[in-house]
Motif scaffolding. Structure first.
Motif, PDB file in Angstrom:
ATOM      1  N   SER A  43      50.492  55.544  43.471  1.00 59.73           N
ATOM      2  CA  SER A  43      51.444  54.435  43.468  1.00 59.73           C
ATOM      3  C   SER A  43      52.071  54.304  42.088  1.00 59.73           C
ATOM      4  O   SER A  43      51.421  54.583  41.081  1.00 59.73           O
ATOM      5  CB  SER A  43      50.742  53.136  43.857  1.00 59.73           C
ATOM      6  OG  SER A  43      49.729  52.807  42.933  1.00 59.73           O
ATOM      7  N   TRP A  44      53.337  53.868  42.063  1.00 60.26           N
ATOM      8  CA  TRP A  44      54.087  53.765  40.818  1.00 60.26           C
ATOM      9  C   TRP A  44      54.518  52.306  40.603  1.00 60.26           C
ATOM     10  O   TRP A  44      54.839  51.592  41.535  1.00 60.26           O
ATOM     11  CB  TRP A  44      55.349  54.623  40.880  1.00 60.26           C
ATOM     12  CG  TRP A  44      55.097  56.063  41.175  1.00 60.26           C
ATOM     13  CD1 TRP A  44      54.953  56.627  42.404  1.00 60.26           C
ATOM     14  CD2 TRP A  44      54.941  57.112  40.242  1.00 60.26           C
ATOM     15  NE1 TRP A  44      54.725  57.975  42.295  1.00 60.26           N
ATOM     16  CE2 TRP A  44      54.715  58.306  40.966  1.00 60.26           C
ATOM     17  CE3 TRP A  44      54.979  57.187  38.843  1.00 60.26           C
ATOM     18  CZ2 TRP A  44      54.523  59.530  40.352  1.00 60.26           C
ATOM     19  CZ3 TRP A  44      54.787  58.422  38.242  1.00 60.26           C
ATOM     20  CH2 TRP A  44      54.562  59.574  38.985  1.00 60.26           C
ATOM     21  N   ARG A  45      54.539  51.897  39.327  1.00 64.71           N
ATOM     22  CA  ARG A  45      55.121  50.607  38.998  1.00 64.71           C
ATOM     23  C   ARG A  45      55.572  50.637  37.546  1.00 64.71           C
ATOM     24  O   ARG A  45      55.100  51.450  36.737  1.00 64.71           O
ATOM     25  CB  ARG A  45      54.150  49.454  39.245  1.00 64.71           C
ATOM     26  CG  ARG A  45      52.969  49.370  38.281  1.00 64.71           C
ATOM     27  CD  ARG A  45      52.015  48.261  38.681  1.00 64.71           C
ATOM     28  NE  ARG A  45      50.971  48.069  37.688  1.00 64.71           N
ATOM     29  CZ  ARG A  45      51.053  47.218  36.677  1.00 64.71           C
ATOM     30  NH1 ARG A  45      52.125  46.457  36.534  1.00 64.71           N
ATOM     31  NH2 ARG A  45      50.065  47.099  35.802  1.00 64.71           N
ATOM     32  N   LEU A  46      56.486  49.748  37.181  1.00 63.77           N
ATOM     33  CA  LEU A  46      56.992  49.659  35.828  1.00 63.77           C
ATOM     34  C   LEU A  46      56.208  48.616  35.046  1.00 63.77           C
ATOM     35  O   LEU A  46      56.051  47.475  35.505  1.00 63.77           O
ATOM     36  CB  LEU A  46      58.490  49.299  35.834  1.00 63.77           C
ATOM     37  CG  LEU A  46      59.431  50.376  36.374  1.00 63.77           C
ATOM     38  CD1 LEU A  46      60.856  49.844  36.401  1.00 63.77           C
ATOM     39  CD2 LEU A  46      59.356  51.634  35.526  1.00 63.77           C
ATOM     40  N   GLY A  47      55.726  48.991  33.865  1.00 63.20           N
ATOM     41  CA  GLY A  47      54.936  48.081  33.045  1.00 63.20           C
ATOM     42  C   GLY A  47      55.654  47.701  31.763  1.00 63.20           C
ATOM     43  O   GLY A  47      56.541  48.401  31.286  1.00 63.20           O
ATOM     44  N   LEU A  48      55.231  46.554  31.194  1.00 63.51           N
ATOM     45  CA  LEU A  48      55.749  46.057  29.915  1.00 63.51           C
ATOM     46  C   LEU A  48      54.738  46.382  28.831  1.00 63.51           C
ATOM     47  O   LEU A  48      53.545  46.132  28.993  1.00 63.51           O
ATOM     48  CB  LEU A  48      55.970  44.544  29.998  1.00 63.51           C
ATOM     49  CG  LEU A  48      56.485  43.847  28.732  1.00 63.51           C
ATOM     50  CD1 LEU A  48      57.921  44.266  28.445  1.00 63.51           C
ATOM     51  CD2 LEU A  48      56.390  42.328  28.885  1.00 63.51           C
ATOM     52  N   GLU A  49      55.213  46.948  27.713  1.00 61.15           N
ATOM     53  CA  GLU A  49      54.315  47.280  26.617  1.00 61.15           C
ATOM     54  C   GLU A  49      54.872  46.739  25.313  1.00 61.15           C
ATOM     55  O   GLU A  49      55.947  46.143  25.265  1.00 61.15           O
ATOM     56  CB  GLU A  49      54.067  48.798  26.567  1.00 61.15           C
ATOM     57  CG  GLU A  49      53.454  49.311  27.866  1.00 61.15           C
ATOM     58  CD  GLU A  49      52.913  50.720  27.780  1.00 61.15           C
ATOM     59  OE1 GLU A  49      52.799  51.252  26.667  1.00 61.15           O
ATOM     60  OE2 GLU A  49      52.594  51.288  28.837  1.00 61.15           O
ATOM     61  N   ALA A  50      54.111  46.937  24.225  1.00 65.96           N
ATOM     62  CA  ALA A  50      54.415  46.277  22.955  1.00 65.96           C
ATOM     63  C   ALA A  50      55.814  46.599  22.445  1.00 65.96           C
ATOM     64  O   ALA A  50      56.257  47.749  22.473  1.00 65.96           O
ATOM     65  CB  ALA A  50      53.393  46.667  21.895  1.00 65.96           C
ATOM     66  N   ALA A  51      56.496  45.545  21.961  1.00 64.80           N
ATOM     67  CA  ALA A  51      57.834  45.623  21.372  1.00 64.80           C
ATOM     68  C   ALA A  51      58.903  46.022  22.377  1.00 64.80           C
ATOM     69  O   ALA A  51      60.035  46.286  22.002  1.00 64.80           O
ATOM     70  CB  ALA A  51      57.847  46.560  20.163  1.00 64.80           C
ATOM     71  N   ARG A 105      59.677  48.885  31.525  1.00 64.84           N
ATOM     72  CA  ARG A 105      60.397  50.154  31.612  1.00 64.84           C
ATOM     73  C   ARG A 105      59.482  51.373  31.618  1.00 64.84           C
ATOM     74  O   ARG A 105      59.967  52.495  31.665  1.00 64.84           O
ATOM     75  CB  ARG A 105      61.392  50.284  30.446  1.00 64.84           C
ATOM     76  CG  ARG A 105      60.771  50.470  29.074  1.00 64.84           C
ATOM     77  CD  ARG A 105      61.857  50.714  28.023  1.00 64.84           C
ATOM     78  NE  ARG A 105      61.334  51.044  26.709  1.00 64.84           N
ATOM     79  CZ  ARG A 105      61.000  52.278  26.311  1.00 64.84           C
ATOM     80  NH1 ARG A 105      61.124  53.285  27.153  1.00 64.84           N
ATOM     81  NH2 ARG A 105      60.544  52.476  25.096  1.00 64.84           N
ATOM     82  N   ILE A 106      58.160  51.179  31.560  1.00 65.10           N
ATOM     83  CA  ILE A 106      57.242  52.307  31.494  1.00 65.10           C
ATOM     84  C   ILE A 106      56.618  52.539  32.860  1.00 65.10           C
ATOM     85  O   ILE A 106      55.986  51.649  33.431  1.00 65.10           O
ATOM     86  CB  ILE A 106      56.131  52.067  30.449  1.00 65.10           C
ATOM     87  CG1 ILE A 106      56.750  51.857  29.068  1.00 65.10           C
ATOM     88  CG2 ILE A 106      55.165  53.244  30.418  1.00 65.10           C
ATOM     89  CD1 ILE A 106      57.610  53.001  28.584  1.00 65.10           C
ATOM     90  N   VAL A 107      56.808  53.740  33.398  1.00 67.79           N
ATOM     91  CA  VAL A 107      56.247  54.084  34.702  1.00 67.79           C
ATOM     92  C   VAL A 107      54.755  54.319  34.565  1.00 67.79           C
ATOM     93  O   VAL A 107      54.302  55.087  33.716  1.00 67.79           O
ATOM     94  CB  VAL A 107      56.926  55.345  35.271  1.00 67.79           C
ATOM     95  CG1 VAL A 107      56.253  55.764  36.574  1.00 67.79           C
ATOM     96  CG2 VAL A 107      58.414  55.098  35.490  1.00 67.79           C
ATOM     97  N   HIS A 108      53.978  53.645  35.395  1.00 65.14           N
ATOM     98  CA  HIS A 108      52.528  53.831  35.424  1.00 65.14           C
ATOM     99  C   HIS A 108      52.131  54.405  36.778  1.00 65.14           C
ATOM    100  O   HIS A 108      52.574  53.933  37.823  1.00 65.14           O
ATOM    101  CB  HIS A 108      51.802  52.491  35.208  1.00 65.14           C
ATOM    102  CG  HIS A 108      51.929  51.966  33.819  1.00 65.14           C
ATOM    103  ND1 HIS A 108      51.048  52.279  32.815  1.00 65.14           N
ATOM    104  CD2 HIS A 108      52.866  51.163  33.259  1.00 65.14           C
ATOM    105  CE1 HIS A 108      51.427  51.690  31.694  1.00 65.14           C
ATOM    106  NE2 HIS A 108      52.526  51.001  31.935  1.00 65.14           N
ATOM    107  N   ALA A 109      51.303  55.426  36.740  1.00 64.11           N
ATOM    108  CA  ALA A 109      50.795  56.048  37.973  1.00 64.11           C
ATOM    109  C   ALA A 109      49.370  55.585  38.202  1.00 64.11           C
ATOM    110  O   ALA A 109      48.537  55.663  37.301  1.00 64.11           O
ATOM    111  CB  ALA A 109      50.845  57.568  37.850  1.00 64.11           C
ATOM    112  N   THR A 110      49.081  55.121  39.388  1.00 65.54           N
ATOM    113  CA  THR A 110      47.751  54.605  39.751  1.00 65.54           C
ATOM    114  C   THR A 110      47.211  53.678  38.673  1.00 65.54           C
ATOM    115  O   THR A 110      46.077  53.802  38.233  1.00 65.54           O
ATOM    116  CB  THR A 110      46.751  55.751  40.028  1.00 65.54           C
ATOM    117  OG1 THR A 110      46.587  56.530  38.835  1.00 65.54           O
ATOM    118  CG2 THR A 110      47.238  56.639  41.145  1.00 65.54           C
TER     119      THR A 110
END
Length: 405
Positions: free
Chosen positions: A1-9, A14-19
């Protein structure tokens, strides 16, 4: 499964995370599978490169070793993609076997290294006995988790960006809070709360092995070496200053990350710059290569003697005295021929670059020079530069002359 995550700064997810927290595993799975099914790739497993064979500033081959002994690989085209230098430090999220071997290969070949003083410390490594230290991804803070101490105080709350400030700022805040006698924790009990195990199954598993349930317990954290912004000096095609030598990934200094890598940009750099390197190599025809040689084989590297030196002298907060002590300890190791020599050489080059940069910028923070200089000064040096600078520092120490004579 894929989703977009928020990270520092970051300003948006915009960051794709897998599982959840398995992105790296998924990338490696796909890459390994692609390599194994590509007929034009010969995969040599259990082989370690020890030196590049260089003539007239051009690569001619690789001196390597496996369980059967030494072997020479004749080639005029070499790509270094060996990762970072975290294994040179006691506390790191990197595998212990990743301690700058690619930088040592390049340095012995005469290549320039740039910006190697810029070492990124991730603020939220799991504070436990395991090495490498398990990483508590920034995406957890992007989901709303906060940093607290043993009293429950949210000590980053009044900082711009709070827990999602740039990594260097958060790492220094955690480091200083710990130095003041506090313990530090990542509190995910409210956000993501009960969804933690579903969103971050790998992290949830190792937390529970340590007796911690992130949905109900704060997770102990501390800063740890995570990424190296500097590395082998390369141009826009990934070419080093030695003909026939390319570098990409964390071992390369492309300039993309500046002094403080933005979260997850390393994955994009690895994909994009690796393609540029491949296209550049295609344009270079086969040329002179080394004949089979009986070169003296350097020992297999062991960084264990170097780790305490860099950990103490090149940590989150640095100053001239601490860096100089590190240089004095590393110099004789780097000049020798022991198993620690290559690791000490890389550490020494980092220390020389750090002592020369009399300012604080990104991952390089000098408590004796806490401000950013008016203009950025690029740093680059060769092995010869570093050894000469280190010798000057060593010889300026009382009683050092008699020890060196």
């Amino acid at each position: 499964s894929w989703r977009l995550g928020l990270e520092a700064a970051h300003r948006r997810n915009r960051i794709v995370h897998a599982t959840g927290d398995g992105t790296g595993r998924e990338i490696m799975r796909a890459l390994i599978a692609a390599v194994r099914r590509t007929p034009s790739i010969t995969l040599l497993e259990g082989v370690e490169a020890r030196r590049l064979i260089v003539e007239d500033n051009a690569v001619r081959g690789v001196l390597a070793a496996n369980a059967s002994g030494a072997l020479t690989i004749a080639t005029n085209r070499v790509v270094i993609a060996t990762g970072g230098i975290g294994g040179l430090f006691a506390d790191s999220t990197n595998p212990g076997g990743c301690f700058g071997q690619g930088l040592a290969l390049a340095a012995h070949a005469g290549a320039k290294l740039s910006d190697i003083e810029f070492v990124q410390f991730h603020p939220t490594a799991f504070d436990g006995p395991s090495r490498p230290m398990p990483l508590l991804t920034e995406a957890i803070r992007g989901d709303g988790a906060v940093l607290i101490d043993e009293t429950g105080e949210r000590f980053m709350a009044d900082q711009p960006g709070a827990e999602l400030a740039p990594r260097d700022i958060v790492a220094r805040a955690v480091w200083r809070h710990r130095a003041a006698g506090h313990r530090t924790f990542l509190d995910a009990r409210q956000h993501p709360g009960a969804e933690f195990a579903q969103r971050y199954p790998v992290i949830s598993a190792f937390c529970k092995m340590a007796g911690i349930d992130p949905a109900h317990d704060p997770i102990p954290i501390r800063p740890a070496v995570h990424y190296h912004m500097g590395g082998i000096t390369v141009d826009g095609f990934g070419r080093s200053t030695v003909q026939g030598l390319w570098a990409c990934g964390e071992a390369a200094r492309t300039g993309l990350h500046g002094a403080n890598r933005l979260a997850s940009n390393s994955l994009m750099e690895a994909i994009v710059c690796a393609r540029w390197v491949a296209e550049s190599i295609e344009s270079v025809s086969a040329g002179p290569r080394a004949m089979l040689r009986d070169d003296a084989m350097p020992q297999a590297s062991d960084p264990s003697a170097v780790r305490p030196i860099l950990t103490q002298g090149l940590g989150v907060l640095r100053d001239r005295d601490g860096i100089a002590r590190a240089i004095r300890s590393l110099y004789p190791l780097a000049c020798g021929h022991s198993a620690a020599s290559d690791a000490a050489l890389v550490g020494l080059m980092v220390a020389v670059a750090a002592i020369r940069r009399e300012e604080s910028r990104g991952g390089h923070f000098r408590s004796d020079f806490p401000h950013i200089a008016a203009s950025a000064v690029p740093s680059s040096l060769t092995r010869a530069d570093a050894l000469a600078a280190a010798r000057d520092i060593v010889e300026s120490t009382p009683f050092a002359r008699s020890a060196l004579s």
